[in-house]
Enzyme design. Structure first.
Site, PDB file in Angstrom:
ATOM      1  N   ARG A  70       0.610  -1.234  -0.028  1.00 49.18           N
ATOM      2  CA  ARG A  70      -0.085  -0.142  -0.055  1.00 49.18           C
ATOM      3  C   ARG A  70       0.727   1.477  -0.055  1.00 49.18           C
ATOM      4  O   ARG A  70       0.648   2.337  -0.475  1.00 49.18           O
ATOM      5  CB  ARG A  70      -0.870   0.259   1.092  1.00 49.18           C
ATOM      6  CG  ARG A  70      -2.137   1.110   1.007  1.00 49.18           C
ATOM      7  CD  ARG A  70      -2.903   1.301   2.347  1.00 49.18           C
ATOM      8  NE  ARG A  70      -2.202   1.834   3.205  1.00 49.18           N
ATOM      9  CZ  ARG A  70      -1.880   1.683   4.381  1.00 49.18           C
ATOM     10  NH1 ARG A  70      -2.002   0.663   4.951  1.00 49.18           N
ATOM     11  NH2 ARG A  70      -1.107   2.601   5.254  1.00 49.18           N
ATOM     12  N   TYR A 123     -17.170  15.213 -15.612  1.00 49.41           N
ATOM     13  CA  TYR A 123     -17.541  13.692 -15.335  1.00 49.41           C
ATOM     14  C   TYR A 123     -18.350  13.797 -14.024  1.00 49.41           C
ATOM     15  O   TYR A 123     -18.157  14.575 -13.172  1.00 49.41           O
ATOM     16  CB  TYR A 123     -16.148  12.995 -15.065  1.00 49.41           C
ATOM     17  CG  TYR A 123     -16.615  11.562 -14.568  1.00 49.41           C
ATOM     18  CD1 TYR A 123     -17.206  10.668 -15.329  1.00 49.41           C
ATOM     19  CD2 TYR A 123     -16.088  11.162 -13.325  1.00 49.41           C
ATOM     20  CE1 TYR A 123     -17.639   9.170 -14.837  1.00 49.41           C
ATOM     21  CE2 TYR A 123     -16.292   9.861 -12.838  1.00 49.41           C
ATOM     22  CZ  TYR A 123     -17.178   9.021 -13.673  1.00 49.41           C
ATOM     23  OH  TYR A 123     -17.337   7.896 -12.948  1.00 49.41           O
ATOM     24  N   ASP A 197      -8.014  18.004 -15.824  1.00 52.40           N
ATOM     25  CA  ASP A 197      -8.371  16.370 -16.018  1.00 52.40           C
ATOM     26  C   ASP A 197      -8.133  16.280 -17.566  1.00 52.40           C
ATOM     27  O   ASP A 197      -8.781  16.820 -18.066  1.00 52.40           O
ATOM     28  CB  ASP A 197      -9.747  16.124 -15.558  1.00 52.40           C
ATOM     29  CG  ASP A 197     -10.305  14.755 -15.738  1.00 52.40           C
ATOM     30  OD1 ASP A 197      -9.668  14.137 -16.827  1.00 52.40           O
ATOM     31  OD2 ASP A 197     -11.142  14.178 -14.987  1.00 52.40           O
ATOM     32  N   LYS A 222      -9.051   4.732 -18.879  1.00 58.01           N
ATOM     33  CA  LYS A 222      -9.359   5.149 -20.304  1.00 58.01           C
ATOM     34  C   LYS A 222      -8.319   4.925 -21.193  1.00 58.01           C
ATOM     35  O   LYS A 222      -7.957   3.906 -21.295  1.00 58.01           O
ATOM     36  CB  LYS A 222     -10.080   6.548 -20.383  1.00 58.01           C
ATOM     37  CG  LYS A 222     -11.055   6.907 -19.059  1.00 58.01           C
ATOM     38  CD  LYS A 222     -12.106   6.098 -18.880  1.00 58.01           C
ATOM     39  CE  LYS A 222     -12.949   6.355 -17.764  1.00 58.01           C
ATOM     40  NZ  LYS A 222     -14.004   5.583 -17.283  1.00 58.01           N
TER      41      LYS A 222
HETATM   42  C1  PLP Z   1     -12.924  12.759 -17.464  1.00 61.10           C
HETATM   43  C2  PLP Z   1     -13.070  11.644 -16.383  1.00 61.10           C
HETATM   44  N1  PLP Z   1     -12.325  12.097 -15.238  1.00 61.10           N
HETATM   45  C3  PLP Z   1     -12.499  11.302 -14.461  1.00 61.10           C
HETATM   46  C4  PLP Z   1     -13.086   9.892 -14.311  1.00 61.10           C
HETATM   47  C5  PLP Z   1     -13.083   8.833 -13.277  1.00 61.10           C
HETATM   48  O1  PLP Z   1     -12.349   7.704 -13.540  1.00 61.10           O
HETATM   49  P1  PLP Z   1     -12.551   6.259 -12.809  1.00 61.10           P
HETATM   50  O2  PLP Z   1     -13.849   5.694 -13.438  1.00 61.10           O
HETATM   51  O3  PLP Z   1     -11.215   5.593 -13.239  1.00 61.10           O
HETATM   52  O4  PLP Z   1     -12.534   6.346 -11.495  1.00 61.10           O
HETATM   53  C6  PLP Z   1     -13.764   9.484 -15.494  1.00 61.10           C
HETATM   54  C7  PLP Z   1     -14.597   8.299 -15.769  1.00 61.10           C
HETATM   55  O5  PLP Z   1     -15.301   8.170 -16.432  1.00 61.10           O
HETATM   56  C8  PLP Z   1     -13.764  10.375 -16.703  1.00 61.10           C
HETATM   57  O6  PLP Z   1     -14.393  10.368 -17.732  1.00 61.10           O
END
Ligand code: PLP
Length: 408
Positions: A70, A123, A197, A222
């Site tokens: 961890r 998101y 992001d 992704k």
């Molecule tokens: C733009 C974006 N940021 C963050 C996330 C969150 O990621 P995770 O699902 O890996 O926790 C997503 C998930 O779809 C996303 O599309």
């Protein structure tokens, strides 16, 4: 911990950086250290490792030796070095998921009474956190829309203590663009961090740190992972910030498993190839959809026209349009459901960035945090479809979309 710095192009670093085969019995690829804990040679060594990790010196786990998975594990260093190279950052840290990365960033750099302004759309998990959990801990959170001027943002901030400008661009699910230069100006005026992001474009098409971002983060589930077979997150940035994030990571336990880190490292080797193929496919699909009689609006960055302010932003901060396409079907939810149920090749699932094409319906398939009228105002309507375009043959994909549209 990634102590290796890039000297080469990210395409080269993606297959080599941060790993020396001869220190691992000559294994060409990194072995997976699938263990929860590590044996100390002596009690004195165990004491030293703990002092290095937890002591006042501000050291990092793994710096002198491994203790517990961890805290750190040998599978993290190569992937972190390669991610930092891609994002042109000093360093990077990987996490259990994109949300694990985002939560770790917010918990590390915000305190009660401080303000974060965040872009909307974003998101759903991020907006849920911003609108729900974070205010419960006394952090002030306020959304801003694309097109907001610096004066709009200043009046949103008022007299509050701005500590973070959080931007998702292009934004999920519509591909809305936010101006990174403007966000950088705002953040610097207030001595706040700029956090971006970068999930939708990946570092292949956008490098936020070049535009002044302190941290560029990802849902590595992704494009970075790219095969829809792992969940992970990543944050890239300056050495001190990443060291603080690593401490948070081991304190709250957002450290990915050795196997996940290994899989992510494997995936980075083909990042550019996948993203380029997916982007080429998406560009052809966007142009097919924009000529279709049942489609009223297409959101793909390749469709932006000179004269549109978003086109200027695109030219300044992106190097390619990416592989996410949103489009609106004439009608609403019922028409979208007929389309989604008629698809043969494109799969009906959330998530994005994998080698296979996926379609989803953001109006009904995202957390209900954002009110219906706000959703409509940011372009998330009952008629909206979000497509994540994969690496398949583009003619096959277009034929599938065409036949599904004829079922609407
Ligand atoms: C733009 C974006 N940021 C963050 C996330 C969150 O990621 P995770 O699902 O890996 O926790 C997503 C998930 O779809 C996303 O599309």
């Amino acid at each position: 911990m990634s102590d290796e710095k890039s000297r080469n192009h990210p395409d080269t670093d993606s297959v080599a950086l941060g790993y020396e085969a001869l220190r691992h019995l000559g294994s060409l690829k990194p072995p997976i250290y699938e263990t929860s804990t590590f044996v100390f040679a002596t009690a004195e060594e165990g004491k030293e490792f703990f002092e290095a990790a937890y002591g006042d010196e501000g050291g990092e786990p793994g710096e002198s030796g491994y203790i517990y998975s961890r805290l750190d594990s040998p599978n993290l260093a190569p992937v972190e070095a390669r991610l930092a190279a891609w994002e042109e950052a000093d360093d990077a840290a990987v996490f259990t998921s994109g949300m694990g990365a985002i939560t770790s960033v917010l918990l590390t750099f915000l305190r009660p009474g401080e303000l974060v302004v965040y872009s909307l759309p974003a998101y759903g998990g991020t907006t849920t956190l911003m609108a729900g959990l974070l205010p419960d801990f006394g952090v002030l959170t306020r959304p801003f829309r694309a097109g907001a001027t610096i004066d709009d943002l200043e009046s949103l901030i008022g007299e509050d203590n701005l500590k973070m400008v959080y931007v998702e661009t292009p934004a999920n699910p519509t591909n809305e663009l936010f101006d990174l230069d403007l966000c950088f100006t705002l953040a610097r005026r207030h001595g706040a961090r700029l956090v971006v992001d970068n999930t939708f474009l990946s570092p292949v098409w956008q490098k936020p740190i070049r535009h002044g971002a302190d941290l560029s983060l990802h849902s590595a589930t992704k494009y970075l992972g790219g095969h829809s077979d792992l969940t992970a997150g990543a944050v890239c940035g300056g050495g001190e910030d990443i060291a603080r994030l690593r401490r948070t990571r081991y304190e709250i336990g957002t450290t990915p498993s050795p196997g996940t880190a290994w899989l992510l490292g494997r995936s980075l080797e083909t990042l550019r190839m996948r993203v380029e193929q997916q982007t080429g496919n998406a560009t052809q699909i966007a142009s097919f959809l924009s000529g279709h009689e049942k489609v009223s609006r297409v959101g793909h960055l390749s469709q932006l026209e000179p004269g549109d302010t978003r086109h200027d932003i695109y030219k300044r901060q992106c190097e390619g349009p990416g592989a996410m396409v949103s489009f609106e079907i004439e009608g609403g939810e019922a028409e979208c459901f007929r389309f989604l149920d008629a698809m043969q090749l494109v799969r009906l699932a959330t998530s994005l960035g994998g080698t296979e094409s996926l379609a989803s319906h953001p109006w009904t398939m995202s957390p209900p945090t954002v009110a219906a009228e706000v959703k409509r105002s940011i372009g998330v309507t009952p008629g909206l479809i979000r497509l994540s375009v994969g690496v398949e043959d583009v003619a096959d994909l277009i034929a599938d979309l065409d036949q599904a549209l004829s079922a609407v």
